[in-house]
Design a protein around this motif. Structure first.
Motif, PDB file in Angstrom:
ATOM      1  N   GLY A  80       0.807  -1.198   0.000  1.00 43.26           N
ATOM      2  CA  GLY A  80       0.000   0.000   0.000  1.00 43.26           C
ATOM      3  C   GLY A  80       0.847   1.258   0.000  1.00 43.26           C
ATOM      4  O   GLY A  80       1.949   1.294   0.557  1.00 43.26           O
ATOM      5  N   PRO A  81       0.344   2.343  -0.612  1.00 48.30           N
ATOM      6  CA  PRO A  81       1.064   3.613  -0.633  1.00 48.30           C
ATOM      7  C   PRO A  81       0.736   4.488   0.566  1.00 48.30           C
ATOM      8  O   PRO A  81      -0.100   4.152   1.409  1.00 48.30           O
ATOM      9  N   ALA A  82       1.364   5.646   0.614  1.00 49.93           N
ATOM     10  CA  ALA A  82       1.108   6.610   1.684  1.00 49.93           C
ATOM     11  C   ALA A  82      -0.287   7.199   1.541  1.00 49.93           C
ATOM     12  O   ALA A  82      -0.770   7.422   0.425  1.00 49.93           O
ATOM     13  N   PRO A  83      -0.962   7.466   2.652  1.00 47.47           N
ATOM     14  CA  PRO A  83      -2.284   8.080   2.597  1.00 47.47           C
ATOM     15  C   PRO A  83      -2.241   9.489   1.988  1.00 47.47           C
ATOM     16  O   PRO A  83      -1.180  10.117   1.889  1.00 47.47           O
ATOM     17  N   ALA A  84      -3.424   9.990   1.617  1.00 49.64           N
ATOM     18  CA  ALA A  84      -3.512  11.295   0.953  1.00 49.64           C
ATOM     19  C   ALA A  84      -3.011  12.427   1.824  1.00 49.64           C
ATOM     20  O   ALA A  84      -2.497  13.436   1.321  1.00 49.64           O
ATOM     21  N   SER A 102       7.140   2.981  14.711  1.00 45.90           N
ATOM     22  CA  SER A 102       5.887   2.384  15.174  1.00 45.90           C
ATOM     23  C   SER A 102       4.867   3.502  15.294  1.00 45.90           C
ATOM     24  O   SER A 102       5.205   4.688  15.180  1.00 45.90           O
ATOM     25  N   GLY A 103       3.610   3.136  15.507  1.00 53.35           N
ATOM     26  CA  GLY A 103       2.580   4.130  15.702  1.00 53.35           C
ATOM     27  C   GLY A 103       1.861   4.527  14.432  1.00 53.35           C
ATOM     28  O   GLY A 103       2.188   4.097  13.322  1.00 53.35           O
ATOM     29  N   LEU A 104       0.881   5.401  14.612  1.00 53.91           N
ATOM     30  CA  LEU A 104      -0.072   5.681  13.543  1.00 53.91           C
ATOM     31  C   LEU A 104       0.509   6.479  12.386  1.00 53.91           C
ATOM     32  O   LEU A 104       0.067   6.336  11.242  1.00 53.91           O
ATOM     33  N   LEU A 105       1.503   7.331  12.634  1.00 55.08           N
ATOM     34  CA  LEU A 105       2.123   8.065  11.527  1.00 55.08           C
ATOM     35  C   LEU A 105       3.014   7.176  10.672  1.00 55.08           C
ATOM     36  O   LEU A 105       3.423   7.574   9.577  1.00 55.08           O
ATOM     37  N   ALA A 106       3.323   5.985  11.159  1.00 53.69           N
ATOM     38  CA  ALA A 106       4.132   5.035  10.383  1.00 53.69           C
ATOM     39  C   ALA A 106       3.291   4.180   9.443  1.00 53.69           C
ATOM     40  O   ALA A 106       3.837   3.335   8.731  1.00 53.69           O
ATOM     41  N   THR A 107       1.987   4.407   9.430  1.00 49.69           N
ATOM     42  CA  THR A 107       1.082   3.527   8.694  1.00 49.69           C
ATOM     43  C   THR A 107       0.845   3.992   7.265  1.00 49.69           C
ATOM     44  O   THR A 107       0.539   5.156   7.033  1.00 49.69           O
ATOM     45  N   VAL A 108       0.978   3.069   6.328  1.00 43.21           N
ATOM     46  CA  VAL A 108       0.507   3.273   4.955  1.00 43.21           C
ATOM     47  C   VAL A 108      -0.781   2.477   4.770  1.00 43.21           C
ATOM     48  O   VAL A 108      -1.225   1.768   5.677  1.00 43.21           O
ATOM     49  N   ILE A 109      -1.393   2.595   3.607  1.00 40.73           N
ATOM     50  CA  ILE A 109      -2.633   1.862   3.343  1.00 40.73           C
ATOM     51  C   ILE A 109      -2.357   0.360   3.439  1.00 40.73           C
ATOM     52  O   ILE A 109      -1.423  -0.139   2.818  1.00 40.73           O
ATOM     53  N   PRO A 110      -3.136  -0.380   4.217  1.00 32.25           N
ATOM     54  CA  PRO A 110      -2.908  -1.827   4.336  1.00 32.25           C
ATOM     55  C   PRO A 110      -2.997  -2.520   2.978  1.00 32.25           C
ATOM     56  O   PRO A 110      -3.918  -2.261   2.195  1.00 32.25           O
ATOM     57  N   GLY A 111      -2.019  -3.409   2.705  1.00 34.11           N
ATOM     58  CA  GLY A 111      -1.958  -4.019   1.385  1.00 34.11           C
ATOM     59  C   GLY A 111      -2.016  -5.522   1.330  1.00 34.11           C
ATOM     60  O   GLY A 111      -2.379  -6.098   0.298  1.00 34.11           O
ATOM     61  N   ALA A 112      -1.661  -6.217   2.421  1.00 32.65           N
ATOM     62  CA  ALA A 112      -1.459  -7.665   2.342  1.00 32.65           C
ATOM     63  C   ALA A 112      -2.732  -8.420   1.983  1.00 32.65           C
ATOM     64  O   ALA A 112      -2.722  -9.279   1.088  1.00 32.65           O
ATOM     65  N   THR A 249      -7.261   7.316   6.208  1.00 30.67           N
ATOM     66  CA  THR A 249      -8.704   7.529   6.227  1.00 30.67           C
ATOM     67  C   THR A 249      -9.434   6.376   5.530  1.00 30.67           C
ATOM     68  O   THR A 249      -8.829   5.577   4.802  1.00 30.67           O
ATOM     69  N   ARG A 250     -10.733   6.357   5.739  1.00 29.36           N
ATOM     70  CA  ARG A 250     -11.581   5.395   5.054  1.00 29.36           C
ATOM     71  C   ARG A 250     -11.470   5.557   3.534  1.00 29.36           C
ATOM     72  O   ARG A 250     -11.473   4.576   2.786  1.00 29.36           O
ATOM     73  N   GLU A 251     -11.352   6.808   3.091  1.00 28.20           N
ATOM     74  CA  GLU A 251     -11.234   7.073   1.657  1.00 28.20           C
ATOM     75  C   GLU A 251      -9.935   6.506   1.090  1.00 28.20           C
ATOM     76  O   GLU A 251      -9.902   6.026  -0.051  1.00 28.20           O
ATOM     77  N   ASP A 252      -8.862   6.572   1.866  1.00 30.72           N
ATOM     78  CA  ASP A 252      -7.597   5.966   1.425  1.00 30.72           C
ATOM     79  C   ASP A 252      -7.777   4.474   1.184  1.00 30.72           C
ATOM     80  O   ASP A 252      -7.331   3.936   0.158  1.00 30.72           O
ATOM     81  N   MET A 253      -8.417   3.796   2.139  1.00 26.53           N
ATOM     82  CA  MET A 253      -8.604   2.352   2.006  1.00 26.53           C
ATOM     83  C   MET A 253      -9.513   2.022   0.832  1.00 26.53           C
ATOM     84  O   MET A 253      -9.266   1.063   0.086  1.00 26.53           O
ATOM     85  N   GLY A 437      -8.694  -7.688  15.869  1.00 22.77           N
ATOM     86  CA  GLY A 437      -7.685  -8.655  16.271  1.00 22.77           C
ATOM     87  C   GLY A 437      -6.340  -8.490  15.609  1.00 22.77           C
ATOM     88  O   GLY A 437      -5.463  -9.345  15.756  1.00 22.77           O
ATOM     89  N   PHE A 438      -6.121  -7.388  14.870  1.00 20.93           N
ATOM     90  CA  PHE A 438      -4.814  -7.154  14.244  1.00 20.93           C
ATOM     91  C   PHE A 438      -4.509  -5.664  14.246  1.00 20.93           C
ATOM     92  O   PHE A 438      -5.412  -4.825  14.302  1.00 20.93           O
ATOM     93  N   PRO A 439      -3.213  -5.297  14.176  1.00 20.07           N
ATOM     94  CA  PRO A 439      -2.799  -3.890  14.121  1.00 20.07           C
ATOM     95  C   PRO A 439      -2.543  -3.427  12.694  1.00 20.07           C
ATOM     96  O   PRO A 439      -2.495  -4.227  11.753  1.00 20.07           O
ATOM     97  N   LEU A 440      -2.351  -2.126  12.540  1.00 21.93           N
ATOM     98  CA  LEU A 440      -1.913  -1.560  11.282  1.00 21.93           C
ATOM     99  C   LEU A 440      -0.396  -1.721  11.132  1.00 21.93           C
ATOM    100  O   LEU A 440       0.294  -2.161  12.035  1.00 21.93           O
ATOM    101  N   ASN A 441       0.099  -1.352   9.968  1.00 23.44           N
ATOM    102  CA  ASN A 441       1.518  -1.544   9.641  1.00 23.44           C
ATOM    103  C   ASN A 441       2.352  -0.330  10.034  1.00 23.44           C
ATOM    104  O   ASN A 441       1.836   0.676  10.526  1.00 23.44           O
TER     105      ASN A 441
END
Length: 595
Positions: A80-84, A102-112, A249-253, A437-441
């Motif tokens: 996944g790429p970086a959010p908007a 780690s943490g929320l700023l380290a998250t890109v759009i989930p891709g797996a 955001t939801r729109e990113d996903m 039951g799972f975290p973001l990346n």
């Protein structure tokens, strides 16, 4: 053949090899029931999300390289790429100069998850329920938790309780970390998988429609709802020791889907080696081969100091180019044709001298020299950076508190083959999304908060990931899939193993049991992005004479704990139809299965 720790698997029906024996057995079970390599790879991968949650998860990243019989090699991009809203301006306004590990700023759009579903839909034959059933069972009914997972959770239990309570609920049920080998359950994750299956089956009996419905449910249904609801309120502590809100955001996903693309390949001593494009680090292996093509590796002892020295120096040169030039080809011009050209690499090979280099030496590519200058300045600035724990492990003897990666290789009776290196979304990366039951990346830590680089943070840009499966074809008809976890070390360990196969006739398992080494010279991909000029690590099995010889050449040599470097797996189909497979004995987890 020399002594090996375990037999090399051989047969004529099919093989599965992965970094956990349960997952390998699950994949083989799919083959036994009539599934193909793609069905087996997906079932193996989803099971790995359950049994190795410290190494990967559904919201992580997934590159796979595959070949259907008679067709061209392709890559699945489940990265996944970086959010908007992920802009350099926003992150710098948060007081950051590096993206936290780690943490929320380290998250890109989930891709797996979407990557696996794309592969299953277009190339598999089994239903969504049949492929997800093993993972659902292990999450719901329990699996014997690995000591490493239990130790990881124990080491983070206090942090979870204080800062990430949703993670504490999942990983420390009842307030206590699980004991090693105890049955561990994740009922929320089981229910997430089950709800995705139910959403698919609500679309009717057609398997393609079911898989597409599950993908839609992930992007725009209950999964996206849960992620969006959580992020609307969450303000999470991360490795920067500061709390931050996320930008996903939801729109990113909803706006992103996994895709296919061509592989990048290079011809080397009768083999065509295929890797991802430069949004992954895979081309560094090809660049290292292009440099080493100009040197006489056959004449070198594969366990000797000459071999180690030459390969380490080639790795330094290739990885310097990675740091200067690689990035998302969809957003940046990457001079890969030039970087793989014979003339360029003949010149690069002349830079390998009798002693170890301590300089960062990216090549000077016409029209791109400013990127070379920018890397040298950045790496020089970051030499001696404060000692902080990288967020992806590379060796067994390092702390249990870092995330990592898994790997899968599958070949079926028809000769279809898959190599995949899923990662991200591990239990150390982010708090668990309540109810899922799972975290973001945490893959955004690959980006730089500096303008003008191919790897600069930008909305819609893929991070320059370290995930790098391999597929190779020989002109005599042999075909091979291989890979390893290990962050920046992935292509180093694969390179060493492949060179010994090609030039010294090592068999698959023999090469995995042989001692490994790697460089830490170049700037790392994971927070805090440290560079250690001239430093390398070797396993002690090389012997004191080789280690002393390397030190005499100027290398700063760290000797690892025995059997602690590398987690390779591989599978091959010989031209006569015989299958072979192997898995590293390191960590006592990976297994090859086949018949």
């Amino acid at each position: 053949m020399s002594f090996t720790t375990r037999p090399e698997i051989r047969g004529t029906f099919g093989v599965v090899t992965s970094t956990h024996w349960i997952a390998s057995a699950v994949g083989m079970g799919i083959l036994e029931r009539g599934g193909n390599a793609f069905d087996a790879a997906v079932a193996t991968a989803i099971t790995l999300q359950v049994v190795e949650p410290h190494l990967n998860g559904p919201a992580g990243d997934m590159p796979a390289i595959f070949q259907k019989v008679g067709e061209a090699v392709q890559v699945v991009c489940g990265q996944g790429p970086a959010p908007a809203a992920a802009t350099i301006e926003h992150y710098r306004a948060e007081g950051l100069t590096l993206i936290p590990g780690s943490g929320l700023l380290a998250t890109v759009i989930p891709g797996a998850f979407d990557g696996w579903m794309l592969l299953l839909r277009d190339h598999g034959t089994f239903s969504l329920r049949d492929v997800l059933a093993p993972a659902i069972g292990y999450a719901r009914d329990g699996h014997p938790i690995l000591p490493r997972v239990a130790n990881t959770i124990a080491g983070l239990a206090d942090y979870f309780a204080e800062h990430w309570p949703s993670s504490a609920e999942v990983w420390t049920p009842g307030g206590a970390a699980p004991e090693a080998h105890a049955l561990f359950r994740n009922p929320d994750l089981a229910r997430t998988y089950e709800r995705l299956v139910e959403a698919g089956e609500a679309a009717g009996d057609d398997r393609v429609a079911q898989i597409d419905a599950a993908r839609s449910e992930w992007r725009g249904g209950f999964v996206a709802d849960a992620v969006s609801d959580y992020l609307a309120e969450a303000n999470v502590m991360d490795v920067s020791e500061t709390s931050h809100r996320g930008v996903l955001t939801r729109e990113d996903m909803a706006g992103w889907q996994a895709s296919y693309e061509d592989s990048l390949s290079y011809e080397y001593h009768g083999w065509t080696v295929h890797k991802t494009q430069a949004w992954g680090q895979g081309p560094v292996l090809l660049q290292a081969l292009a440099i080493l093509k100009h040197l006489d590796l056959v004449a070198m002892d594969p366990m000797g100091a000459d071999f180690v020295h030459v390969v380490i120096e080639a790795i330094k040169l290739a990885y310097a180019d990675r740091e200067a030039y690689y990035g998302d080809p969809a957003q940046s011009d990457i001079p890969m044709e030039y970087l793989l050209s014979d003339a360029y690499n003949a010149d690069r090979a002349t830079l390998i001298g009798a002693t170890a280099s301590t300089d960062q030496r990216p090549g000077r590519v016409p029209g791109f020299a400013h990127l070379s200058d920018a890397y040298i300045a950045r790496a020089t600035r970051d030499f001696g950076v404060a000692d902080a724990a990288p967020q992806e492990p590379t060796m067994a003897h390092l702390t249990e508190k870092r995330g990592d990666t898994v790997h899968i290789d599958v070949i079926d009776a028809a000769g279809n083959m898959v190599a995949a290196t899923p990662s991200g979304g591990w239990l150390q990366s982010n708090p668990v999304i309540p109810g899922l039951g799972f975290p973001l990346n945490s893959r955004a830590q690959m980006f730089w908060l500096e303008e003008g680089l191919p790897s600069s943070l930008a909305p819609g840009r893929r991070p320059r990931t370290t995930l790098t499966p391999s597929l190779a074809e020989h002109h005599d008809g042999r075909r091979l899939v291989f890979g390893t976890p290990g962050g920046d070390q992935q292509d180093q360990w694969q390179l060493i193993w492949f060179l010994r196969l090609v030039h010294h006739g090592f068999e698959l398992q023999e090469g995995m049991d042989a001692p490994l080494f790697h460089s830490m010279h170049f700037q790392g991909s994971f927070y805090p992005r440290e560079a250690k000029p001239g430093e390398m690590m070797v396993e002690p099995a090389f012997g004191t004479e080789v280690i002393a010889d390397l030190r005499s050449r100027g290398h700063t040599v760290h000797v690892a704990e025995p059997w602690s470097v590398g987690r390779l797996t591989a599978a091959m189909r010989e031209a006569n139809g015989v299958f072979r497979a192997a898995a590293t004995p390191r960590l006592m987890q990976a297994y090859a299965v086949g018949r």
